[in-house]
Each structure stands twice: as structure tokens, then as C-alpha cells.
Motif scaffolding. Structure first.
Motif, PDB file in Angstrom:
ATOM      1  N   ARG A  21       1.040  -1.688   0.305  1.00  0.00           N
ATOM      2  CA  ARG A  21      -0.254  -0.145  -0.476  1.00  0.00           C
ATOM      3  C   ARG A  21       1.130   0.832  -0.132  1.00  0.00           C
ATOM      4  O   ARG A  21       1.566   1.690   0.711  1.00  0.00           O
ATOM      5  N   LEU A  22       0.559   2.763  -1.113  1.00  0.00           N
ATOM      6  CA  LEU A  22       0.925   3.614  -0.878  1.00  0.00           C
ATOM      7  C   LEU A  22       0.130   4.564  -0.612  1.00  0.00           C
ATOM      8  O   LEU A  22      -0.366   4.580  -1.023  1.00  0.00           O
ATOM      9  N   GLU A  23       1.365   5.271   0.259  1.00  0.00           N
ATOM     10  CA  GLU A  23       0.178   6.649   1.325  1.00  0.00           C
ATOM     11  C   GLU A  23       1.058   7.574   1.109  1.00  0.00           C
ATOM     12  O   GLU A  23       1.656   7.602   0.988  1.00  0.00           O
ATOM     13  N   VAL A  24       0.041   8.373   0.831  1.00  0.00           N
ATOM     14  CA  VAL A  24       0.289   9.550   0.308  1.00  0.00           C
ATOM     15  C   VAL A  24      -0.026  10.743   0.410  1.00  0.00           C
ATOM     16  O   VAL A  24      -1.312  10.845   0.878  1.00  0.00           O
ATOM     17  N   GLU A  25       0.904  11.651   1.186  1.00  0.00           N
ATOM     18  CA  GLU A  25       0.064  13.459   2.165  1.00  0.00           C
ATOM     19  C   GLU A  25       0.782  14.162   1.593  1.00  0.00           C
ATOM     20  O   GLU A  25       1.781  14.273   1.658  1.00  0.00           O
ATOM     21  N   GLY A  26      -0.476  15.232   1.182  1.00  0.00           N
ATOM     22  CA  GLY A  26       0.476  16.214   0.635  1.00  0.00           C
ATOM     23  C   GLY A  26      -0.802  17.349   1.247  1.00  0.00           C
ATOM     24  O   GLY A  26      -1.985  17.281   1.556  1.00  0.00           O
ATOM     25  N   ASN A  27       0.166  18.330   0.388  1.00  0.00           N
ATOM     26  CA  ASN A  27      -1.185  19.914   0.866  1.00  0.00           C
ATOM     27  C   ASN A  27      -1.599  20.069  -0.488  1.00  0.00           C
ATOM     28  O   ASN A  27      -3.010  20.906  -0.493  1.00  0.00           O
ATOM     29  N   GLY A  28      -1.943  19.309  -1.494  1.00  0.00           N
ATOM     30  CA  GLY A  28      -2.332  19.358  -2.712  1.00  0.00           C
ATOM     31  C   GLY A  28      -2.304  18.240  -3.975  1.00  0.00           C
ATOM     32  O   GLY A  28      -0.545  18.161  -3.554  1.00  0.00           O
ATOM     33  N   PHE A  29      -2.668  17.961  -4.743  1.00  0.00           N
ATOM     34  CA  PHE A  29      -1.532  17.644  -5.282  1.00  0.00           C
ATOM     35  C   PHE A  29      -1.920  17.885  -6.973  1.00  0.00           C
ATOM     36  O   PHE A  29      -3.257  18.419  -7.398  1.00  0.00           O
ATOM     37  N   LEU A  30      -1.287  17.990  -8.348  1.00  0.00           N
ATOM     38  CA  LEU A  30      -1.480  18.198  -9.846  1.00  0.00           C
ATOM     39  C   LEU A  30      -2.509  17.197 -10.047  1.00  0.00           C
ATOM     40  O   LEU A  30      -2.385  15.846  -9.864  1.00  0.00           O
ATOM     41  N   TYR A  31      -2.777  17.720 -11.354  1.00  0.00           N
ATOM     42  CA  TYR A  31      -3.252  16.511 -12.690  1.00  0.00           C
ATOM     43  C   TYR A  31      -2.369  14.902 -12.063  1.00  0.00           C
ATOM     44  O   TYR A  31      -1.436  15.654 -12.628  1.00  0.00           O
ATOM     45  N   LYS A  32      -2.962  14.450 -11.615  1.00  0.00           N
ATOM     46  CA  LYS A  32      -1.869  12.474 -12.443  1.00  0.00           C
ATOM     47  C   LYS A  32      -0.652  12.600 -11.347  1.00  0.00           C
ATOM     48  O   LYS A  32       0.153  12.064 -11.896  1.00  0.00           O
ATOM     49  N   GLY A  33      -1.014  13.241 -10.485  1.00  0.00           N
ATOM     50  CA  GLY A  33       0.846  14.217  -9.574  1.00  0.00           C
ATOM     51  C   GLY A  33       0.852  12.437  -8.598  1.00  0.00           C
ATOM     52  O   GLY A  33       2.037  11.889  -8.616  1.00  0.00           O
ATOM     53  N   VAL A  34      -0.192  12.181  -8.534  1.00  0.00           N
ATOM     54  CA  VAL A  34       0.412  10.981  -7.603  1.00  0.00           C
ATOM     55  C   VAL A  34       0.632   9.409  -8.388  1.00  0.00           C
ATOM     56  O   VAL A  34       1.067   8.558  -7.846  1.00  0.00           O
ATOM     57  N   ARG A  35      -0.565   8.817  -9.652  1.00  0.00           N
ATOM     58  CA  ARG A  35      -0.051   8.158 -10.753  1.00  0.00           C
ATOM     59  C   ARG A  35       1.557   8.205 -11.095  1.00  0.00           C
ATOM     60  O   ARG A  35       2.352   7.521 -11.373  1.00  0.00           O
ATOM     61  N   ASN A  36       2.080   9.751 -12.033  1.00  0.00           N
ATOM     62  CA  ASN A  36       3.152   9.831 -12.125  1.00  0.00           C
ATOM     63  C   ASN A  36       4.027   9.346 -11.173  1.00  0.00           C
ATOM     64  O   ASN A  36       5.397   8.906 -10.474  1.00  0.00           O
ATOM     65  N   MET A  37       4.171   9.416  -9.147  1.00  0.00           N
ATOM     66  CA  MET A  37       5.021   9.645  -8.894  1.00  0.00           C
ATOM     67  C   MET A  37       5.057   7.741  -8.062  1.00  0.00           C
ATOM     68  O   MET A  37       6.377   7.275  -8.111  1.00  0.00           O
ATOM     69  N   VAL A  38       3.701   7.678  -8.211  1.00  0.00           N
ATOM     70  CA  VAL A  38       4.172   5.981  -8.241  1.00  0.00           C
ATOM     71  C   VAL A  38       4.515   5.372  -9.423  1.00  0.00           C
ATOM     72  O   VAL A  38       5.395   4.329  -9.263  1.00  0.00           O
TER      73      VAL A  38
END
Length: 102
Positions: A21-38
Motif C-alpha cells: 500500500r502506498l500512502e501519499v500525503e500533501g497539501n494538494g496534488f497536481l493532475y495525475k501527480g500521484v500516478r506519476n510518483m507511483v
């Protein structure tokens, strides 16, 4: 214009015994940002051509074109949204009309 800079406070990889499980926490996310990081993290973790230091270089370079492809949306979901207490308890100054939204 709105500031596109976002801060990631936490990116944890949690072994749940057979699944990850990948858990990402931030003050906001850009379009497809989490998908790109993952996607970049998965390539770095599974490729013999890329490792953790390569991720540091990509992040420091701030060039999305240098990063591997993003992860597909399959299995990614938003679990929770947490707002700062100050935002939720805000009251308009006295004398200002409140919108009723009705």
C-alpha cells in the motif's frame, strides 16, 4: 493565477503481507501527480536500470519528461481528505452577509 507548487509531506510504502500500500500525503496534488510518483517509484524499485538515486535526480531536475511513465489508475483511489481545523472553523467577520446556498 493559482500557485502550482505542492508539498508532499509523506510518501510511505506499507507492506500489508502480500500486497503493498502506498500512502501519499500533501497539501494538494497536481493532475495525475500521484500516478506519476507511483509509476516512477515502481520503476525504480523493479528495474535494474534505475534506482533510488535516479529518483532524487529526477525530482531535483523538475522535468516531468525525465521521469518514467505514470502508473495506470487501476487500484489507485482517494481514501481520505483532511482539512486544517482553521479552515473548518472559519467564521465571516461580523457585519458580512453569509451566503445560504439555497
Amino acid at each position: 493565477a493559482r500557485d502550482p507548487v505542492r508539498t508532499i509531506y509523506r510518501f510511505d510504502v506499507v507492506d500489508t503481507g502480500g500486497l503493498v500500500r502506498l500512502e501519499v500525503e500533501g497539501n494538494g496534488f497536481l493532475y495525475k501527480g500521484v500516478r506519476n510518483m507511483v509509476g516512477a517509484m515502481l520503476v525504480a524499485a523493479t528495474s535494474t536500470k534505475m534506482g533510488p538515486e535516479d529518483l532524487r535526480v529526477i525530482l531535483a531536475g523538475r522535468d516531468r519528461r525525465a521521469a518514467p511513465m505514470g502508473a495506470p489508475a487501476h487500484g489507485l483511489f482517494l481514501h481520505e481528505v483532511v482539512y486544517p481545523h482553521e479552515l473548518l472553523s472559519w467564521e465571516p467577520p461580523l457585519g458580512e452577509a453569509r451566503e445560504t446556498g439555497g
